[in-house]
Design a protein around this motif. Sequence first.
Motif, mmCIF file in Angstrom:
data_model
loop_
_atom_site.group_PDB
_atom_site.id
_atom_site.type_symbol
_atom_site.label_atom_id
_atom_site.label_comp_id
_atom_site.label_asym_id
_atom_site.label_seq_id
_atom_site.Cartn_x
_atom_site.Cartn_y
_atom_site.Cartn_z
ATOM 1 N N ALA A 182 0.835 -1.204 0.000
ATOM 2 C CA ALA A 182 0.000 0.000 0.000
ATOM 3 C C ALA A 182 0.867 1.251 0.000
ATOM 4 O O ALA A 182 0.612 2.201 -0.737
ATOM 5 N N ILE A 185 2.327 2.065 -3.394
ATOM 6 C CA ILE A 185 1.330 2.678 -4.282
ATOM 7 C C ILE A 185 1.138 4.146 -3.909
ATOM 8 O O ILE A 185 1.080 5.025 -4.773
ATOM 9 N N ALA A 291 -5.182 -0.009 -2.756
ATOM 10 C CA ALA A 291 -4.148 0.282 -1.753
ATOM 11 C C ALA A 291 -4.785 0.500 -0.388
ATOM 12 O O ALA A 291 -4.286 0.001 0.631
#
Lengths: 307, 212
Positions: A182, A185, A291
């Motif tokens: 996450a 991203i 994400a």
Amino acid sequence: MTAVNTIIHLLLAITLPPLLLGVINRTKAVFAGRCGAPLLQPYYDIIRLWRKGSVFSPVTSWIFKAAPVITMATTAVAALLMPLGNHPAPLAFNGDMLLFAYLFALSRFFTVAAALDTGSCFEGLGGPREAAYSCLAEPALFFSFIVLARISSSFSLSGMLNDFPLTVWFGSGAALLLMVGALFIILLAENCRIPFDDPNTHLELTMVHEVMVLDHSGAGFAAIMYAAALKLFLLGSLFVHITVPFRSGNFLLDWLAFVAAMLLLAVVIGMVESTMARLKLTRIPQLLIAASILAAFAMLLVLRQPS
Amino acid sequence: MNSFVDQLLVLVFLMNFIVLGTSRINIAIKVVAMQGMALGLVPALLHQFTLHLGLISAGMIAVKGFIIPWLLGRAIQSVGIKREDQPFLGYVPIMLIGAVATAFAFSFAEQLPLAPQHKGLLFVPAAIATLMTGCLMLVSRKKAISQVTGYLIMENGIFIFGLLLTEAMPVMVEAGALLDLLVGIFVMGIIINQISKEFSSIDTSRLTTLKE
């Protein structure tokens, strides 16, 4: 000792960021089979812009002139909150991660406001896009902060990231891996790197960040460019702290390892940029929501673990 | 050892989201196959190695990882479709619903009156979340082949629940379930072919306009 570390922190935060951009561009050039611009090119660009005069459109107001200064100032304050290397940040207090996140939000608000201030329809496209993407990226960032706070039981960035022990990776590796995904991203989205936005194009409709700063010139534009590089550096160091939990004990070695890890991260970003195409505009929210879900799921996993 | 099983189950959760979020049927089939293989590994890791467990694992991996994807791959090749173009619900909403369902699965698993040795394990929430993902796939997709992947995911969810009982589960029951699944997929593949021959599309929402 603390004084020396603070000085190194400031020196790195001031001098290193444009080098990351240089490394990313060099990596992309090597992938494309070119020899590429010199590694120090971003520094030359910033110095060149700094010397030039500024042109302000007569339709703009004070917001347009204030935006570069505010962007630069907020990012510089954020640089004081983020610990670099294995050393606490010069400024650390409970809840400073909220300030860290919202300093970036403040600078984004003024960039968007300045873009709308010009009245250009082109910049009117980029501003709302940037605002929408950052809205979608914010939950992911905060879920990640909650995961870190839970693991380290500390509410300050220095407490969360310093002494990030390798053992955490063995204990809750799955949750951390989700969070790292996450965060990567977010790192690409917040810095407008390739799957989200192409930093090289100035005249395409899908671009987000570049289109907003089209009307800035001279020293103001230099400030914006530098602030963007610094933002990449800060979010990158958040990422590096978690992925490279290398601690030697020797403070000089820690700093060296940190710089090497940052340069490696820049190479990785360059590789991602040269192997991926920019996403279709409608796919971007999907990726950002993915994400957020990754980070939220990491939070679920960490929360149900007895600490 | 148990922590490694936990990581596999986290992988299963992730695959649920990938299947919900992808529009390419090819990828959905591959991910479901990998999910089946990951789950096939779990019984072998969970307990002492015995012949019975080895058979279950090998059978699971062979059927779910290779035979079923091959059958489905043949079906989509003969039908000639690559993606789910217009599901009943978009990909972002369905992923968000999947995330909410996963969160509910966690809180629901806390409430269930489980045996004390099963409390706090990742198995129960993983089973419920995977079942719900399968349900979501079944109701949200139009193409028959996506619905088959939804059915496979549901079966995976049931298998995770069954893992809690592996010691009590005789190999015949497990083999029977696998055989049922295999035959089911086989029949579904043939039906999909027939639907596409008759109606030149495998959009199940059109079947409701059937007359006579």
